[in-house]
Write a protein that holds these residues in place. Structure first.
Motif, mmCIF file in Angstrom:
data_model
loop_
_atom_site.group_PDB
_atom_site.id
_atom_site.type_symbol
_atom_site.label_atom_id
_atom_site.label_comp_id
_atom_site.label_asym_id
_atom_site.label_seq_id
_atom_site.Cartn_x
_atom_site.Cartn_y
_atom_site.Cartn_z
ATOM 1 N N GLY A 76 0.820 -1.201 0.000
ATOM 2 C CA GLY A 76 0.000 0.000 0.000
ATOM 3 C C GLY A 76 0.851 1.247 0.000
ATOM 4 O O GLY A 76 1.917 1.290 0.608
ATOM 5 N N LYS A 77 0.375 2.271 -0.681
ATOM 6 C CA LYS A 77 1.120 3.523 -0.799
ATOM 7 C C LYS A 77 0.456 4.604 0.038
ATOM 8 O O LYS A 77 -0.718 4.927 -0.146
ATOM 9 N N ILE A 78 1.217 5.149 0.968
ATOM 10 C CA ILE A 78 0.776 6.277 1.785
ATOM 11 C C ILE A 78 1.644 7.472 1.410
ATOM 12 O O ILE A 78 2.873 7.396 1.460
ATOM 13 N N ILE A 79 1.012 8.573 1.025
ATOM 14 C CA ILE A 79 1.764 9.762 0.614
ATOM 15 C C ILE A 79 2.669 10.245 1.737
ATOM 16 O O ILE A 79 3.862 10.469 1.559
ATOM 17 N N GLY B 285 -1.606 19.751 -7.156
ATOM 18 C CA GLY B 285 -0.403 19.450 -7.917
ATOM 19 C C GLY B 285 0.866 20.002 -7.301
ATOM 20 O O GLY B 285 1.947 19.852 -7.868
ATOM 21 N N ASN B 286 0.748 20.624 -6.114
ATOM 22 C CA ASN B 286 1.920 21.172 -5.429
ATOM 23 C C ASN B 286 2.517 20.121 -4.495
ATOM 24 O O ASN B 286 2.579 20.300 -3.278
ATOM 25 N N GLN B 287 2.952 19.023 -5.067
ATOM 26 C CA GLN B 287 3.373 17.883 -4.251
ATOM 27 C C GLN B 287 4.658 18.159 -3.472
ATOM 28 O O GLN B 287 4.887 17.564 -2.423
ATOM 29 N N SER B 288 5.474 19.069 -3.958
ATOM 30 C CA SER B 288 6.708 19.406 -3.256
ATOM 31 C C SER B 288 6.432 20.138 -1.936
ATOM 32 O O SER B 288 7.306 20.237 -1.079
ATOM 33 N N ALA B 289 5.205 20.645 -1.757
ATOM 34 C CA ALA B 289 4.838 21.350 -0.529
ATOM 35 C C ALA B 289 4.440 20.387 0.583
ATOM 36 O O ALA B 289 4.176 20.823 1.712
ATOM 37 N N VAL B 290 4.394 19.096 0.273
ATOM 38 C CA VAL B 290 3.977 18.088 1.250
ATOM 39 C C VAL B 290 5.210 17.339 1.759
ATOM 40 O O VAL B 290 5.871 16.643 0.985
ATOM 41 N N PRO B 291 5.553 17.472 3.049
ATOM 42 C CA PRO B 291 6.712 16.741 3.585
ATOM 43 C C PRO B 291 6.489 15.240 3.465
ATOM 44 O O PRO B 291 5.402 14.740 3.748
ATOM 45 N N GLN B 292 7.538 14.534 3.034
ATOM 46 C CA GLN B 292 7.452 13.084 2.898
ATOM 47 C C GLN B 292 8.735 12.439 3.421
ATOM 48 O O GLN B 292 9.807 13.016 3.275
ATOM 49 N N PRO B 293 8.669 11.257 4.008
ATOM 50 C CA PRO B 293 7.487 10.403 4.221
ATOM 51 C C PRO B 293 6.712 10.750 5.485
ATOM 52 O O PRO B 293 5.650 10.187 5.721
ATOM 53 N N ASN B 294 7.229 11.695 6.286
ATOM 54 C CA ASN B 294 6.564 12.056 7.533
ATOM 55 C C ASN B 294 6.513 13.572 7.692
ATOM 56 O O ASN B 294 7.451 14.272 7.309
ATOM 57 N N ALA B 295 5.414 14.052 8.262
ATOM 58 C CA ALA B 295 5.272 15.468 8.609
ATOM 59 C C ALA B 295 5.096 15.540 10.126
ATOM 60 O O ALA B 295 3.982 15.601 10.649
ATOM 61 N N TYR B 296 6.234 15.483 10.824
ATOM 62 C CA TYR B 296 6.212 15.406 12.284
ATOM 63 C C TYR B 296 5.997 16.781 12.923
ATOM 64 O O TYR B 296 6.452 17.800 12.405
ATOM 65 N N LEU B 297 5.352 16.770 14.104
ATOM 66 C CA LEU B 297 5.193 17.973 14.911
ATOM 67 C C LEU B 297 6.042 17.865 16.165
ATOM 68 O O LEU B 297 6.477 16.781 16.542
ATOM 69 N N ASP B 298 6.249 19.004 16.823
ATOM 70 C CA ASP B 298 7.064 19.040 18.038
ATOM 71 C C ASP B 298 6.360 18.331 19.197
ATOM 72 O O ASP B 298 5.125 18.243 19.239
ATOM 73 N N LEU B 299 7.169 17.872 20.164
ATOM 74 C CA LEU B 299 6.658 17.189 21.351
ATOM 75 C C LEU B 299 7.305 17.803 22.601
ATOM 76 O O LEU B 299 8.234 17.221 23.176
ATOM 77 N N PRO B 300 6.820 18.936 23.059
ATOM 78 C CA PRO B 300 7.403 19.548 24.260
ATOM 79 C C PRO B 300 7.179 18.672 25.495
ATOM 80 O O PRO B 300 6.130 18.036 25.642
ATOM 81 N N ILE B 301 8.173 18.643 26.375
ATOM 82 C CA ILE B 301 8.057 17.948 27.654
ATOM 83 C C ILE B 301 7.556 18.961 28.688
ATOM 84 O O ILE B 301 8.158 20.025 28.869
ATOM 85 N N ILE B 302 6.466 18.617 29.392
ATOM 86 C CA ILE B 302 5.853 19.552 30.337
ATOM 87 C C ILE B 302 5.997 19.029 31.767
ATOM 88 O O ILE B 302 5.639 17.883 32.057
ATOM 89 N N THR B 303 6.523 19.862 32.647
ATOM 90 C CA THR B 303 6.562 19.584 34.085
ATOM 91 C C THR B 303 6.059 20.841 34.806
ATOM 92 O O THR B 303 5.708 21.844 34.164
ATOM 93 N N LYS B 304 6.075 20.800 36.124
ATOM 94 C CA LYS B 304 5.624 21.957 36.898
ATOM 95 C C LYS B 304 6.509 23.177 36.638
ATOM 96 O O LYS B 304 6.056 24.327 36.751
ATOM 97 N N ASP B 305 7.756 22.942 36.230
ATOM 98 C CA ASP B 305 8.688 24.041 35.997
ATOM 99 C C ASP B 305 8.299 24.913 34.809
ATOM 100 O O ASP B 305 8.605 26.106 34.781
ATOM 101 N N ASN B 306 7.648 24.312 33.802
ATOM 102 C CA ASN B 306 7.336 25.100 32.598
ATOM 103 C C ASN B 306 5.869 25.052 32.192
ATOM 104 O O ASN B 306 5.498 25.541 31.123
ATOM 105 N N VAL B 307 5.013 24.454 33.031
ATOM 106 C CA VAL B 307 3.607 24.283 32.649
ATOM 107 C C VAL B 307 2.921 25.609 32.359
ATOM 108 O O VAL B 307 2.025 25.690 31.501
#
Length: 334
Positions: free
Chosen positions: A142-145, A303-325
């Motif tokens: 199977g093909k996933i963009i 048709g603007n396929q170059s505008a789509v990150p491949q194979p993954n379009a990851y987002l940030d994952l901030p770590i949250i504790t009481k110090d920065n909540v």
């Protein structure tokens, strides 16, 4: 007197203009049609279908809301349907999108391999497919963009690092996972366990799946605490935000010996971290996942396929504790 009607004579210059105008219109109609436009020149409304394995999971509320808002802004249509937590239903939903000739299909499957037959059907119909929030196993065919979401392996590593900070180099841990078989459950566990390989004194002594359900997570937490009296359990790690209900319950019962690590950052988790009930969390925001999914879908269809990150379009994952909540707004629930 001649009673027959006389046909009026059209001046020669008017005939030339009429022929010229007709020729111009004919040439315009035969001209090449730009991508994303209809034959009349009006912009095409793209039809995008999204199969989410279970839309009742609270996490998806803001993702769905943002998808609909973004589709409206971009002049697209998005049809979001639930798989009701059942693989057969998930496959059926994708098959419906294929039969109804949607322009692009987004999938958030519960089973990364089990969804592949439906992906292949979309591929065979030349309908592009993107994965959102949960992945599909592309090594199974199977093909996933692209995949739009977070790196769940990194998410799991973040939880492992929080756990080490919370308990030090030794301790027994109860683990509450999401729905078994989902890419998030599999990869978050892999990330956590890889961190713990470097800290052999920390041991996972119990593991159960809560299926991203608050009531189940609470019941599992209570079960862990009954099995492991005070001093025998250092922490409970929940892959999702569901663990906050158990943490709140435990705080009221006086079991302050147990530290809680959860995943995601809804309003109740934010409050629990601020109050000290939860030690920390990995912040996964659903809204930009929904927004980016629609944006990338529309770009691809234009048709603007170059505008789509491949194979993954990851987002940030901030770590949250009481110090920065205080620096972060809740990802949903407010």
């Amino acid at each position: 007197m001649n009673m027959h009607a006389v046909t009026p004579r059209v001046p020669r210059w008017k005939s030339v203009i009429g022929v010229t105008a007709a020729l111009v219109l004919s040439l315009a109609a035969c001209g090449s049609e730009p991508s994303g436009n209809t034959a009349s020149g009006a912009a095409k409304t793209f039809k995008i279908g999204h199969m989410i394995f279970d839309t009742s999971v609270p996490f998806y509320s803001n993702l769905i809301k943002k998808e609909r808002e973004t589709a409206q802004q971009l002049g697209a249509q998005v049809d979001i349907r639930s798989g009701n937590g059942d693989l057969a239903t998930e496959i059926s939903v994708v098959q419906q999108f294929v039969a109804q000739k949607f322009d692009l299909i987004l999938i958030s499957p519960s089973d990364p391999k089990g969804i592949i037959p439906a992906v292949l059907q979309a591929n065979n119909a030349n309908i592009p497919v993107m994965a959102v929030n949960t992945q599909a196993a592309t090594d199974a065919g199977g093909k996933i963009i692209t995949y739009v979401g977070v790196d769940d392996y990194t998410f799991g590593k973040g939880q492992g690092e929080l756990l080490v900070k919370a308990v030090g180099e030794s301790g027994n841990v109860g683990y509450i996972t999401g729905k078994l078989g989902t890419s998030a459950q599999i990869q978050r566990k892999a990330g956590l366990m890889d961190v713990l390989k470097q800290h052999p004194g920390i041991k996972v002594v119990a593991e159960q799946a809560a299926d991203w359900d608050n009531a189940k997570a609470l019941a599992i937490t209570q079960d862990y605490l009954s099995k492991y009296p005070k001093g025998q359990l250092s922490a409970i790690v929940s892959q999702g935000p569901e663990g906050v209900s158990g943490a709140t319950n435990v705080q009221k019962s006086g079991r302050t010996d147990v530290k809680f690590i959860v995943g995601d950052f809804p309003a109740d988790v934010r409050k629990a971290i601020s109050d000290g009930t939860v030690y920390g969390s990995v912040n996964q925001d659903p809204a930009p996942q929904g927004e980016n999914a629609i944006k990338y879908a529309v770009e691809w269809l234009k048709g603007n396929q170059s505008a789509v990150p491949q194979p993954n379009a990851y987002l940030d994952l901030p770590i949250i504790t009481k110090d920065n909540v205080s620096q972060y707004k809740a990802a949903w629930g407010e």
